[in-house]
Design a protein around this motif. Structure first.
Motif, PDB file in Angstrom:
ATOM      1  N   ILE A  96     -37.796   1.522 -13.606  1.00  0.00           N
ATOM      2  CA  ILE A  96     -37.246   2.175 -14.724  1.00  0.00           C
ATOM      3  C   ILE A  96     -35.877   2.389 -14.569  1.00  0.00           C
ATOM      4  CG2 ILE A  96     -37.384   4.597 -15.866  1.00  0.00           C
ATOM      5  CD1 ILE A  96     -40.634   4.269 -15.413  1.00  0.00           C
ATOM      6  N   ILE A  97     -35.524   3.042 -13.352  1.00  0.00           N
ATOM      7  CA  ILE A  97     -34.122   3.291 -13.147  1.00  0.00           C
ATOM      8  C   ILE A  97     -33.132   2.199 -13.149  1.00  0.00           C
ATOM      9  CG2 ILE A  97     -32.407   4.349 -11.397  1.00  0.00           C
ATOM     10  CD1 ILE A  97     -34.202   6.380 -13.037  1.00  0.00           C
ATOM     11  N   ALA A  98     -33.807   0.968 -12.439  1.00  0.00           N
ATOM     12  CA  ALA A  98     -32.872  -0.318 -12.510  1.00  0.00           C
ATOM     13  C   ALA A  98     -32.717  -0.726 -14.085  1.00  0.00           C
ATOM     14  CB  ALA A  98     -33.727  -1.326 -11.523  1.00  0.00           C
ATOM     15  N   PHE A  99     -33.700  -0.563 -14.844  1.00  0.00           N
ATOM     16  CA  PHE A  99     -33.584  -0.985 -16.353  1.00  0.00           C
ATOM     17  C   PHE A  99     -32.552  -0.069 -17.027  1.00  0.00           C
ATOM     18  CE2 PHE A  99     -34.942   0.017 -20.653  1.00  0.00           C
ATOM     19  CZ  PHE A  99     -35.176  -1.249 -21.208  1.00  0.00           C
ATOM     20  N   TYR A 100     -32.482   1.030 -16.856  1.00  0.00           N
ATOM     21  CA  TYR A 100     -31.475   1.899 -17.370  1.00  0.00           C
ATOM     22  C   TYR A 100     -29.865   1.597 -16.981  1.00  0.00           C
ATOM     23  CZ  TYR A 100     -35.101   4.920 -19.315  1.00  0.00           C
ATOM     24  OH  TYR A 100     -36.123   5.192 -20.154  1.00  0.00           O
ATOM     25  N   LEU A 101     -29.712   1.678 -15.641  1.00  0.00           N
ATOM     26  CA  LEU A 101     -28.462   1.167 -15.018  1.00  0.00           C
ATOM     27  C   LEU A 101     -28.393  -0.269 -15.497  1.00  0.00           C
ATOM     28  CD1 LEU A 101     -28.721   2.667 -11.421  1.00  0.00           C
ATOM     29  CD2 LEU A 101     -27.912   3.491 -13.439  1.00  0.00           C
ATOM     30  N   ALA A 102     -28.956  -1.114 -15.696  1.00  0.00           N
ATOM     31  CA  ALA A 102     -28.717  -2.388 -16.068  1.00  0.00           C
ATOM     32  C   ALA A 102     -28.208  -2.518 -17.643  1.00  0.00           C
ATOM     33  CB  ALA A 102     -30.039  -3.684 -16.178  1.00  0.00           C
ATOM     34  N   GLN A 103     -28.558  -1.394 -18.399  1.00  0.00           N
ATOM     35  CA  GLN A 103     -27.966  -1.070 -19.708  1.00  0.00           C
ATOM     36  C   GLN A 103     -26.657  -1.049 -19.755  1.00  0.00           C
ATOM     37  OE1 GLN A 103     -30.218  -0.700 -22.857  1.00  0.00           O
ATOM     38  NE2 GLN A 103     -31.700  -1.733 -21.634  1.00  0.00           N
ATOM     39  N   LEU A 104     -26.251  -0.123 -18.713  1.00  0.00           N
ATOM     40  CA  LEU A 104     -24.809   0.007 -18.723  1.00  0.00           C
ATOM     41  C   LEU A 104     -24.182  -1.233 -18.231  1.00  0.00           C
ATOM     42  CD1 LEU A 104     -22.175   1.764 -18.659  1.00  0.00           C
ATOM     43  CD2 LEU A 104     -22.799   2.279 -16.289  1.00  0.00           C
ATOM     44  N   VAL A 105     -24.706  -1.885 -17.389  1.00  0.00           N
ATOM     45  CA  VAL A 105     -24.159  -3.502 -17.114  1.00  0.00           C
ATOM     46  C   VAL A 105     -23.955  -4.179 -18.436  1.00  0.00           C
ATOM     47  CG1 VAL A 105     -24.060  -5.489 -15.796  1.00  0.00           C
ATOM     48  CG2 VAL A 105     -24.906  -3.189 -14.790  1.00  0.00           C
ATOM     49  N   LEU A 106     -25.166  -4.381 -19.120  1.00  0.00           N
ATOM     50  CA  LEU A 106     -25.163  -5.133 -20.496  1.00  0.00           C
ATOM     51  C   LEU A 106     -24.051  -4.818 -21.435  1.00  0.00           C
ATOM     52  CD1 LEU A 106     -27.146  -7.047 -22.106  1.00  0.00           C
ATOM     53  CD2 LEU A 106     -27.727  -4.987 -23.003  1.00  0.00           C
ATOM     54  N   TRP A 107     -23.821  -3.592 -21.631  1.00  0.00           N
ATOM     55  CA  TRP A 107     -22.802  -2.829 -22.426  1.00  0.00           C
ATOM     56  C   TRP A 107     -21.323  -3.233 -22.075  1.00  0.00           C
ATOM     57  CZ3 TRP A 107     -23.198  -2.260 -27.571  1.00  0.00           C
ATOM     58  CH2 TRP A 107     -24.256  -1.671 -28.135  1.00  0.00           C
ATOM     59  N   GLN A 108     -21.306  -3.074 -20.611  1.00  0.00           N
ATOM     60  CA  GLN A 108     -19.799  -3.516 -20.166  1.00  0.00           C
ATOM     61  C   GLN A 108     -19.569  -4.810 -20.356  1.00  0.00           C
ATOM     62  OE1 GLN A 108     -19.842  -2.196 -16.084  1.00  0.00           O
ATOM     63  NE2 GLN A 108     -19.702  -0.126 -16.298  1.00  0.00           N
ATOM     64  N   GLN A 109     -20.689  -5.943 -20.048  1.00  0.00           N
ATOM     65  CA  GLN A 109     -20.472  -7.169 -20.398  1.00  0.00           C
ATOM     66  C   GLN A 109     -20.184  -7.345 -21.996  1.00  0.00           C
ATOM     67  OE1 GLN A 109     -24.176  -8.262 -18.563  1.00  0.00           O
ATOM     68  NE2 GLN A 109     -23.073  -9.996 -18.048  1.00  0.00           N
ATOM     69  N   ALA A 110     -20.821  -6.927 -22.698  1.00  0.00           N
ATOM     70  CA  ALA A 110     -20.548  -6.889 -24.175  1.00  0.00           C
ATOM     71  C   ALA A 110     -19.025  -6.377 -24.465  1.00  0.00           C
ATOM     72  CB  ALA A 110     -21.467  -6.117 -24.985  1.00  0.00           C
ATOM     73  N   ILE A 111     -18.577  -5.463 -23.825  1.00  0.00           N
ATOM     74  CA  ILE A 111     -17.310  -4.569 -24.474  1.00  0.00           C
ATOM     75  C   ILE A 111     -16.176  -5.338 -23.713  1.00  0.00           C
ATOM     76  CG2 ILE A 111     -16.170  -2.407 -24.478  1.00  0.00           C
ATOM     77  CD1 ILE A 111     -18.917  -1.221 -25.198  1.00  0.00           C
ATOM     78  N   LEU A 112     -16.445  -5.406 -22.406  1.00  0.00           N
ATOM     79  CA  LEU A 112     -15.190  -5.791 -21.390  1.00  0.00           C
ATOM     80  C   LEU A 112     -15.349  -7.038 -20.763  1.00  0.00           C
ATOM     81  CD1 LEU A 112     -14.684  -2.824 -18.926  1.00  0.00           C
ATOM     82  CD2 LEU A 112     -13.135  -3.474 -20.560  1.00  0.00           C
ATOM     83  N   SER A 113     -16.533  -7.618 -20.372  1.00  0.00           N
ATOM     84  CA  SER A 113     -16.614  -8.986 -19.667  1.00  0.00           C
ATOM     85  C   SER A 113     -15.973  -8.859 -18.404  1.00  0.00           C
ATOM     86  CB  SER A 113     -15.977 -10.215 -20.591  1.00  0.00           C
ATOM     87  OG  SER A 113     -16.237 -11.398 -20.031  1.00  0.00           O
ATOM     88  N   PRO A 114     -16.507  -7.917 -17.519  1.00  0.00           N
ATOM     89  CA  PRO A 114     -16.106  -7.817 -16.069  1.00  0.00           C
ATOM     90  C   PRO A 114     -16.609  -8.972 -15.453  1.00  0.00           C
ATOM     91  CG  PRO A 114     -17.839  -6.192 -16.577  1.00  0.00           C
ATOM     92  CD  PRO A 114     -17.620  -6.903 -17.980  1.00  0.00           C
ATOM     93  N   SER A 115     -15.842  -9.290 -14.343  1.00  0.00           N
ATOM     94  CA  SER A 115     -16.180 -10.343 -13.333  1.00  0.00           C
ATOM     95  C   SER A 115     -16.791  -9.593 -12.172  1.00  0.00           C
ATOM     96  CB  SER A 115     -15.077 -11.208 -13.113  1.00  0.00           C
ATOM     97  OG  SER A 115     -13.979 -10.559 -12.554  1.00  0.00           O
ATOM     98  N   ARG A 116     -16.808  -8.341 -12.053  1.00  0.00           N
ATOM     99  CA  ARG A 116     -17.400  -7.618 -10.938  1.00  0.00           C
ATOM    100  C   ARG A 116     -17.688  -6.120 -11.278  1.00  0.00           C
ATOM    101  NH1 ARG A 116     -15.072  -8.876  -6.155  1.00  0.00           N
ATOM    102  NH2 ARG A 116     -14.572 -10.826  -7.229  1.00  0.00           N
ATOM    103  N   VAL A 117     -18.832  -5.997 -11.189  1.00  0.00           N
ATOM    104  CA  VAL A 117     -19.466  -4.386 -11.243  1.00  0.00           C
ATOM    105  C   VAL A 117     -19.881  -3.671  -9.902  1.00  0.00           C
ATOM    106  CG1 VAL A 117     -21.168  -2.937 -12.652  1.00  0.00           C
ATOM    107  CG2 VAL A 117     -20.249  -4.962 -13.822  1.00  0.00           C
ATOM    108  N   VAL A 118     -19.268  -2.695  -9.428  1.00  0.00           N
ATOM    109  CA  VAL A 118     -19.419  -2.256  -7.990  1.00  0.00           C
ATOM    110  C   VAL A 118     -20.232  -0.832  -8.376  1.00  0.00           C
ATOM    111  CG1 VAL A 118     -18.400  -1.414  -5.892  1.00  0.00           C
ATOM    112  CG2 VAL A 118     -17.277  -3.089  -7.331  1.00  0.00           C
TER     113      VAL A 118
END
Lengths: 296, 296
Positions: free
Chosen positions: A214-236
């Protein structure tokens, strides 16, 4: 000779970490103090640095990575101050001025997470990435963005924990712990949110416990939105909750599933996109060092 | 004399808009053609520009703002190409090389939305903003980000339509129209998603129809996540769906509600944060002009 000595402050809501370092990252002195009233905390920090200065010589600059919200806009009259915070007594506190006045040197001032992404980019897990983000998951959830070596500020500074993720199907009811937004990311996936639901830190729950997914699912949502908005090549990812074994791998898997092959990660792979902090507990203080070095 | 003449291409999935412009934004020639097979479409565009060149003189540069996904990384061997697109025949098409070869001048190549934010920043609604975004809502939903005058690319380029918003309480069932993600933002709030739910464009639905609130709610989620991740000081909305009267005001209200006083917008206000495109239908072609001018 120009000084290569820096005063580094990681200003947290519960503790201040102080360090005196050279530009090569050698920490010559270190001190930890609880965050009490602003005047007392600042006075203790000044006393520590004054002793170090007497022994080691003058500082080239001071760097402060602070809890927020903070006014980090150098063109603002309120620069260097903590903005309205729920933390009693700290709203409006000028953190930068007392150090500038006492040590008569430039002060670099930014959020703790902006400091951390700067350090991770300079010395750690974000090295070489043109667009990278840092996310810390602990008492709160926060993050910073670096683009072309420059930390983004924008209107104020990012507040990564306060977007609203889609609810996990097995977690539909929990109201969330954020006093502003209830079930925002911080309200659902921070340390206190985990404690409120399951009565324990994530790292103490058995491997098969649904909290991990459940926690991984929520944190992955932030990664998803970062990809949508910023297209980062690294998420630390850093912070206390990320010390949970297997969590980074679960976030990778959940982010990969959510992206469904979109966003062009295939060449890079999610193992390279989403990485744990390389500096760990040092990210904050090294971030302050990076701020000081940039301010010199 | 150095040429001040630019060939501008807005490459869309259904139509190509071509323009020949001076650096002062004067459009001297303009032409619209349907997007058919790649060879045919490119040949028609080249013929148009060749005629203009014969009449007006040589081009200083060509600018191409294209539908995506596209390889916009200048260091990549695939630069200038359309990447895997559902559009038949276009995957792998090299859009930049034929124009570079024929007109022997530099080519600026980026996504249509990156071109649009560049134009809005240079001449339009994002002028003066250090961190600004552009969001277009039409057949798809896309967007671009500009920071300190530079458009962000990252791993590939942003894909603003493909994050997942929280569902509106009165829209719990609709599966969404995105072939990749179903109920991502594009799947829920693009023109085709509106058509699929309510059988009509948003602008044709009466003012009291719940569709207005529902679509504004979803678009406000994108603003919320942009605030969380980037802290923009300007969010520019364009595209066909945004021609709906009252929609920008509804997005502002929904974003304000979702933020709950967070993100430091109070000084600025949501009316200044969220604004309609100033260049409107011209944003695409002017974006191509901005790309050409940057490539010269």
């Amino acid at each position: 000779m120009t000084s290569d000595l820096f005063a580094c402050i990681e200003a947290g809501g519960t503790k201040f970490m102080l360090g005196v370092a050279r530009g090569d990252r050698r920490m010559l002195r270190q001190h930890r103090l609880p965050t009490t009233a602003p005047e007392e905390t600042i006075a203790t920090a000044i006393a520590f640095f004054a002793t170090a200065e007497a022994e080691l010589g003058r500082f080239a600059a001071v760097g402060i990575g602070t809890f927020g919200p903070a006014d980090v806009d150098p063109t603002s009259p309120g620069w260097g101050r903590i903005v309205d915070t729920p933390k009693p007594g700290w709203s409006g506190t000028d953190l930068a001025a007392p150090f500038a006045a006492r040590f008569r040197c430039p002060v670099g001032f930014d959020t703790d997470v902006n400091a951390a992404i700067l350090a991770e980019h300079r010395w750690g897990a974000a090295a070489g990435a043109d667009v990278a983000t840092y996310v810390t998951v602990g008492t709160g959830i926060g993050g910073g963005v670096i683009v072309g070596g420059m930390v983004i500020h924008g209107l104020r500074h990012p507040e990564m924990g306060h977007g609203s993720p889609v609810r996990h199907p097995r977690d539909p009811e929990f109201a969330g712990v954020c006093p502003f937004h209830g079930a925002c990311l911080e309200g659902l996936a921070s340390g206190p949110a985990i404690q409120a639901r399951w009565g324990s830190p994530l790292s103490d729950l058995p491997d098969g416990h649904e909290a991990h997914e459940i926690i991984a699912f929520y944190l992955a949502q932030l990664v998803l939105w970062q990809q949508a908005i910023l297209s980062p090549s690294r998420v630390v990812f850093g912070g206390g909750v990320l010390a949970t074994p297997g969590l980074v791998a679960r976030i990778r898997a959940a982010a990969d599933r959510a992206a469904a092959g979109y966003f062009g990660v295939d060449r890079l792979g999610y193992d390279a996109l989403i990485v744990p902090s390389a500096l760990g507990g040092e990210a904050g203080l090294l971030g302050a060092l990076a701020l000081a070095m940039a301010a010199r």
